[in-house]
Design a protein around this motif. Structure first.
Motif, short mmCIF file in Angstrom:
data_model
loop_
_atom_site.label_atom_id
_atom_site.label_comp_id
_atom_site.label_asym_id
_atom_site.label_seq_id
_atom_site.Cartn_x
_atom_site.Cartn_y
_atom_site.Cartn_z
N MET A 7 21.25 14.74 15.01
CA MET A 7 20.47 15.78 15.66
C MET A 7 20.26 15.33 17.11
O MET A 7 20.46 14.16 17.42
N PRO A 8 19.87 16.24 18.00
CA PRO A 8 19.64 15.81 19.38
C PRO A 8 18.53 14.76 19.44
O PRO A 8 17.43 14.97 18.89
N TYR A 9 18.81 13.66 20.11
CA TYR A 9 17.79 12.62 20.25
C TYR A 9 16.60 13.17 21.05
O TYR A 9 15.46 12.75 20.83
N GLY A 10 16.87 14.12 21.95
CA GLY A 10 15.80 14.76 22.72
C GLY A 10 14.72 15.33 21.80
O GLY A 10 13.52 15.26 22.10
N LEU A 11 15.12 15.88 20.67
CA LEU A 11 14.13 16.45 19.75
C LEU A 11 13.31 15.36 19.06
O LEU A 11 12.15 15.57 18.69
N VAL A 12 13.92 14.21 18.88
CA VAL A 12 13.19 13.09 18.27
C VAL A 12 12.17 12.55 19.27
O VAL A 12 11.00 12.34 18.94
N LYS A 13 12.64 12.37 20.51
CA LYS A 13 11.77 11.78 21.53
C LYS A 13 10.61 12.71 21.91
O LYS A 13 9.46 12.31 21.97
N GLN A 14 10.95 13.98 22.15
CA GLN A 14 9.93 14.92 22.64
C GLN A 14 9.04 15.49 21.54
O GLN A 14 7.90 15.84 21.79
N TYR A 15 9.61 15.64 20.36
CA TYR A 15 8.88 16.41 19.33
C TYR A 15 8.65 15.65 18.01
O TYR A 15 7.97 16.15 17.13
N GLY A 16 9.28 14.47 17.88
CA GLY A 16 9.12 13.76 16.61
C GLY A 16 10.08 14.25 15.52
O GLY A 16 9.78 14.16 14.33
N GLY A 17 11.22 14.77 15.94
CA GLY A 17 12.28 15.17 14.98
C GLY A 17 11.81 16.24 14.01
O GLY A 17 11.07 17.17 14.37
N TRP A 18 12.23 16.11 12.75
CA TRP A 18 11.88 17.13 11.74
C TRP A 18 10.44 17.03 11.29
O TRP A 18 9.96 17.88 10.53
N GLY A 19 9.73 16.00 11.76
CA GLY A 19 8.31 15.91 11.47
C GLY A 19 7.55 17.06 12.12
O GLY A 19 6.44 17.40 11.70
N ASN A 20 8.15 17.65 13.12
CA ASN A 20 7.50 18.73 13.87
C ASN A 20 8.05 20.09 13.42
O ASN A 20 9.26 20.32 13.39
N ARG A 21 7.16 20.97 13.10
CA ARG A 21 7.52 22.32 12.67
C ARG A 21 8.39 23.06 13.69
O ARG A 21 9.20 23.92 13.34
N LYS A 22 8.18 22.72 14.98
CA LYS A 22 8.94 23.41 16.03
C LYS A 22 10.44 23.20 15.88
O LYS A 22 11.24 24.02 16.35
N THR A 23 10.83 22.10 15.26
CA THR A 23 12.26 21.81 15.11
C THR A 23 12.95 22.89 14.27
O THR A 23 14.14 23.17 14.44
N ILE A 24 12.20 23.53 13.39
CA ILE A 24 12.78 24.62 12.58
C ILE A 24 13.33 25.70 13.53
O ILE A 24 14.45 26.18 13.38
N GLY A 25 12.52 26.05 14.52
CA GLY A 25 12.92 27.10 15.47
C GLY A 25 14.11 26.68 16.31
O GLY A 25 15.02 27.47 16.57
#
Ligand code: BG6
Length: 467
Positions: A130-148
């Motif tokens: 997955m994009p590392y940016g999503l891990v760094k900025q949002y905490g990966g799939w731990g964050n509901r926003k990743t669904i969107g």
């Protein structure tokens, strides 16, 4: 053997973007979680420094050499090639509104090349990255926003390739997050059970949203899930062992239950309660989960055992899932136990449970190969492994199981996922590259290349009851 394989059976092979493409920063690609694992899934997570390249950075250079590789797959008669889209080629950081056109154009070229030979793509949306940016900025799939973010990515590629790709998969080996949280859901390896199951829940909702989007956008499109089919047997007939085996099989069947049946199975409530696991599941999530997959896909390499006997539980465990070894089975050089009959059993278990078509999207033998002085590679061990598994697939078809196709893992040598090795080879096609990254990347046909070509050409008739 007379053929039991249906006409239009999808024979082929399976690869994943991060294990073949290389070109990890080309044409605007962003860093993925896989790029931070130069030593593979079970190696350290390493912050990237430019020029400090792991073997995956070039991999087998499929990004540039795909026309030659597709031509070789076509020579074997492939009907289907499973590959994945690297999410970071399309959305380099993961949260952009507009996609990266250069990344989209690459997969256009790839799918067009396959179409020239009549090879159908089977495309995984997220294969261990997955994009590392999503891990760094949002905490990966731990964050509901990743669904969107994922849904936006899925809708983008469905729109773009809707006339080129009919068969899709959501998340590769979605149950692997229980064993490798960073790889599966972008969480730290020491995350709590609640954190991991919350992230998994978000991923299951995202998977269901992708199913809905695929049905809306891709005319006649079919979309499946992807499970690591690590089927478990009781080590003894002791009832406690049998019960514990059922419980542990549910650890991974749970994912299929949600994706194929449209909601959480009852047994999970007790599991969550007794293990103090808290997962936030909204009414909206429950609604989203009702959108179920069209078919079940899975990988199969080995089976394992379960025991409640402490002494036997301490035996050395060598395979990827740390299963208790089966005393009746031999192992590969990497300690993965070889069990062709287990594939027939698993096909029947899954079909009995879901009554949906099944697709075997990974199976194969990782082994060291020797290039002889005359340049030949005589990989009879691989031929025997695949022959024996395919004979069991034929048996399952005869049992009445609906099997859509079979894509063997790594039809061309690639970088292994668990330890990023080149020496663990799965291919019908040899690639000249070693574990240190030395080699010309030249391609060479192995003995199994001609064997598989005959299997496909005869629609399975050339298989031998006993290799
Ligand atoms: C599966 C993965 O777990 O097994 C593949 O989906 C992987 O990505 C394959 O390559 C074989 O594992 P390994 O570690 O031998 O590459």
């Amino acid at each position: 053997m007379s053929s039991k394989f249906p006409d239009h059976f999808l024979w082929g092979g399976a690869v994943a973007a991060n294990q073949v493409e290389g070109a990890y920063q080309t044409d605007g690609k962003g860093l993925s979680t896989s790029d931070l694992q130069p030593q593979g899934i079970f190696g350290a997570i390493t912050p990237r420094v430019d020029g400090d390249s792991g073997i995956k950075d070039v991999a087998i250079d499929f990004y540039h050499r795909y026309p030659q590789d597709i031509a070789l797959f076509a020579e074997m008669g492939f009907k289907c090639l499973r590959t994945s889209i690297a999410w970071t080629r399309i959305f380099p950081q993961g949260d952009e509104e507009a996609p990266n056109e250069a990344g989209l154009a690459f997969y256009d070229r790839l799918f067009d090349e396959m179409a020239r030979y009549g090879i159908q793509p089977l495309v995984t949306l997220s294969h261990y990255e997955m994009p590392y940016g999503l891990v760094k900025q949002y905490g990966g799939w731990g964050n509901r926003k990743t669904i969107g973010f994922f849904e936006h990515y899925a809708r983008t590629v469905f729109e773009r390739y809707k006339h080129k790709v009919q068969h899709w998969l959501t998340f590769n080996e979605i149950n692997m997050s229980l064993h490798a949280p960073f790889t599966g859901v972008g969480l730290a390896e020491d995350s709590s059970k609640s954190e991991i199951y919350q992230a998994i829940h978000h991923q299951l909702v995202a998977s269901a949203r992708a199913v809905k989007a695929c049905h809306e956008i891709v005319p006649g499109g079919k979309i499946g899930n992807m499970l690591l089919g690590g089927i478990l047997y009781p080590l003894s007939s002791k009832p406690e062992d049998v019960l514990e085996t059922q419980r542990q099989n549910r650890d991974w069947l749970f994912f299929g239950d949600v994706q194929a049946r449209g909601g959480y199975p009852a047994y999970m409530r007790r599991y969550f309660r007794e293990n103090g696991i808290q997962v936030e599941i909204t009414a909206e999530d429950q609604q989203a989960l009702r959108e179920t997959i069209d078919f079940i896909s899975f990988s199969y390499y080995m089976s394992g055992c379960v025991t409640t006997d402490e002494a036997q539980n301490n035996t050395a465990r060598t395979n990827i899932l740390n299963m208790v070894p089966n005393p009746h089975l031999a192992s590969s050089e990497w300690g993965w136990q070889i069990d062709p009959v287990g594939l027939r059993y698993l096909l029947n278990v899954l079909y009995d449970r879901y009554q949906k078509p099944l697709f075997i999207v990974e199976n194969g033998l990782g082994a060291k190969d020797l290039v002889e002085a005359d340049g030949s590679i005589n990989d009879d061990y691989r031929i025997n492994y695949l022959n024996d598994h395919l004979v069991q697939v034929a048996e399952a078809i005869d049992d009445g199981v609906e099997v859509m196709g079979y894509t063997s893992w790594g039809p061309i040598d690639l970088v292994s996922a668990s330890k990023a090795e080149m020496s663990k080879r799965y291919g019908f096609i040899y690639v000249d590259r070693d574990d240190a990254g030395n080699g010309s990347l030249e391609r060479r046909r192995k003995k199994s290349f001609y064997w598989y070509r005959d299997v496909i050409q005869s629609n399975g008739n050339s298989l031998k009851d006993k290799a």
